[in-house]
Design a protein around this motif. Sequence first.
Motif, short mmCIF file in Angstrom:
data_model
loop_
_atom_site.label_atom_id
_atom_site.label_comp_id
_atom_site.label_asym_id
_atom_site.label_seq_id
_atom_site.Cartn_x
_atom_site.Cartn_y
_atom_site.Cartn_z
N TYR A 1 0.83 -1.19 0.00
CA TYR A 1 0.00 0.00 0.00
C TYR A 1 0.88 1.25 0.00
N GLN B 1 1.47 12.37 -4.04
CA GLN B 1 1.08 13.78 -4.17
C GLN B 1 2.24 14.72 -3.82
N SER C 1 -1.47 7.93 0.18
CA SER C 1 -1.70 8.86 -0.92
C SER C 1 -0.86 10.12 -0.83
#
Lengths: 446, 484, 124
Positions: free
Chosen positions: A79, A86, A82
């Motif tokens: 995983y 970014q 996020s």
Amino acid sequence: MKSYVPNTEKERREMLAEIGMSSMDDLFRDIPEDLKLKRPLDLPEPLSEMELRDLIRGFVYMNEEGGPLFRGAGAYHHYIPSLIPQLAMRSEFYTAYTPYQAEMSQGMLQSLFEYQTVICRLTGLDAANASVYDGATAAAEALLMLRDNKRKKKVLYSAALNPDVITVMHTYAHCAELELVEIPLTDKGVTDISAITANMDGAAGYIGANPNYYGCLEPMADIAEAVHAANGLLVAYVNPISLGALKRPADYGADIAIGDGQTLGLPMAFGGPYVGFMAATQKLMRNLPGRIAGETRDPEGNRVFVLTLQAREQHIRRDKAASNICSNQMLCAIMASMYCCTMGPAGMREVAEQNIAKAHCLADKLTAIEGVKLRWPETPFFNEFVIDVPDAAEIDRALANYSITGGLVLPDGGMLWCATEMNSADEFDLVCDIINDTIHPTGGEE
Amino acid sequence: MRSEYKLIFERSHEGRRAYDLPACDVPSRTDAIPEAMRASSDLKLPELGEVDLVRHYTNLSRRNFGVDNGFYPLGSCTMKYNPKINEELAPAFDDVHPLLAPEMSQGCLALMADMEHMLCEICGMDAFTLQPAAGAHGELTGLMHIRAYHEHRGDTERTTIIVPDAAHGTNPASASMAGFKVKEIKSAPDGGVDLDALRAAVGPDTAGLMLTNPSTLGLFERNIKEIAKIVHEAGGLLYYDGANLNAIMGIVRPGDMGFDVMHINLHKTFSTPHGGGGPGSGPVGVKSHLIPFMPVPRIEEQDGMLVLNYDKPESIGKIKSFYGNFGVIVKAYCYIRSLGGAGLKEASENAVLNANYVMNKLRGIYEIPHDRTCMHECVVTPGELMNYGVNTSDIAKALIDRGYHPPTIYFPLIVHEAMMIEPTESESRETLDEFVEAMKSIAEQVKTDAAAIHAAPVTTPVGRPDEVTAARKPIVKYEEPAEV
Amino acid sequence: MVPNDRKYTRDHEWVMVEGNIAKMGITEHAAEALGDIVYVELPVVGDETVIGESYCVVESVKASSAVYSAVNGTVTEVNEELDAAPEKLNEDAFGNFIAAVEFTEINEDELMDAEAYEKFCEEE
């Protein structure tokens, strides 16, 4: 047609006039006429953004992917929080180049310094470089470190390194005229220590993986003892995401730790870009190839970060440099560092423990199927393991029919399975059902 | 405004966290690993909340300068604009595992095969491998082809690579790493290869010559045909360092100039971002006689399907895991498909126009040691400004205060106090004009207030670093202060 | 001042002979030309040295320079102080040797005395 040239035709003509030229061709008058390309390049017609988007989407559709994945073998599905992609898209970072001008590159230099610190914390070692291309080239560079430090041209390596790593080491070693000796495995799936001892004469050191390619955890402390007893250096090739739970290279006496940082927040991306990390003891710091960020002060006493120890590098030493590396994988290194800092001590432990738990759960379920056996049942493993089955290719095909990418079929007929925090117990049951049905087609489910 | 910025380790507060994972849906297996193999403590990593983490990196990025911030004429590095659409599209392949069966990764393989063909056309070569991860890695790979070529012919005496003294440092370093001896030849007064020196240097030990064309002075090597002839007649091969390919796309091709093997920097010529120093990509192109030695696997078509063929007995082997920096290759592929052949030529023409435009305007203010039509970059020096006690480094620092990333400085080594300016085609006329004005104002200030130039930069978060102490007493990682 | 108790090479190294041991270092002129010396890559005891070939590398921030041997022989001692304090070569180049070599051959004809070396530096 897409053009990223801002100047208009009119402006170009004016600029040409200003330098006393009448056409673009004048700019190229130094090029012998008969060498010039007298036709347009034969390339596909230019595309607008919209068309380009469709084109790339087409390639994506040509791939068949998206189902559960149980394959590792050098690239792993983990995983990625996020915030990492970014922040990596901050264009002050990604549109910059190597921080040659320290005063306007403190962001990159400090990030690198933090990355190096993270790698030192993961490995327990004293110094890390600012990255190399990937794990395999890290291993090749480590060969050169061993050669230069010990001034010997023989290096031992474990047969349980990733095959790509072994191939790349051989490619480099051929040029450096190094003798590489492969150390075989025992019937427990780990490197044969007695064979290390038997071959260490004249060797600079040994490179071995932990966990090894087959997932097995190696007796690294014993290996270190054998290598050091013969005055050699130990290079540990590690999967960094395992280090939240497993002993760190310095704990068992490794002199150099290397590996691929893909598992730390980088996507699989069909094989790259990843990041090769390299760390070493203080004594070996200057043997590390490539760039290194260091701390210093400006005239007012402010803490400043710079590229340091540069006189080791190719742009100064030229043919005397130990490595030719210039560009490395800086942005990937920073992403790996962001990953570790996002996870923190607890997250790194938890993700490693989940990998251990999932892989063992999957192994238990698979081996409950009649005809499926763990190849090395007594040997501890991290998140990969090898099973033997009646017909691996058939199982691979059966799983593919359900869009499942099963364990990698090995040349010897075994299957190398991987489970990470991305895999669920439901997936395990589905996989086991399919395999059971494949091996026992009459419906002999237990 | 000067300011230090805390390290992420100095922002740590025990117990804070920025991550979350779903609860583990299988039983914990701490028993599975013997105690002796387990770490005895948690990793010493910082603990921050998510917002603090995000601000840390965001603020760090503000202490950095990229092409998106402003003009970045770093010579030899081709700091052109990095198109946003390419950044958006490349992650479409993020979830593709590299060891899928070929039938499941036809899209990736097709894109790579396409890319290889397009690079062949652009460069006039017969085949390309996309495996090398950067320019220097490409050089090493290319030189391995040269080595393999001679070895397979039983020509084992060819142990020397000739490199001009103006070459990038990676050239001799790569040659040395590929197991060659390096013979450096002096440049002619016009900055090109000294043909007599080359004739004297070649011999039965010559494995090849490495050349950048346009050269590191930004000048096209007019004698290239003669150079190729001398090297080939001596039995050597010709290596093309593609660092300066941005000058010649669609105009002249390395393959047509006589080069046998070359690399490209996708992160220079083909617009992929430099990433602060990587990842790049350094594809290597070869002529047909070197194809057997290319790294495995090769992408080939078999029965209507693209496959990865590892069965190449004469191959040099692998030089990287898997198939290269695929994500970078996708961006460069997007760039070429966006521009097409005419667009690439337009890029090169304008890169060369911009460089000549800048050079022309700097004439008379700075010295131009090789004053003739340049290609995509020009080399200037402070010239008489040195009499005021300033050097190239001072001028670079003064440029920082004026909002520019300085050019490459002190390279090429054969030009004393060199400043190598590569504007690229991405820059508009007014950007170039403003840059020239800044260079002029620095030249003026050198004469009136050299002390101010020595004090530069003053607008940056930190001043000039003490590099001597950094190298003498290297501190390469953070240590928590000892507890009192 | 260039000391009289030793000989000099055209590459700005000094060599001082005592019995069968030659102590070697770099001259003040060399140290000045290099600028701030940040690292000395010392040879290792037992290394063979060859006349005219590099036995040591001296680094500044932006340059690295080979140091060439004036004798054929075997390194018996290295100045390990330079490891932690390379700046000693800037502070006192003549007072800090790099390595001592038990030599089998020295090419006296190629070496200069202090006076000749000073003249050589002026002319260079």
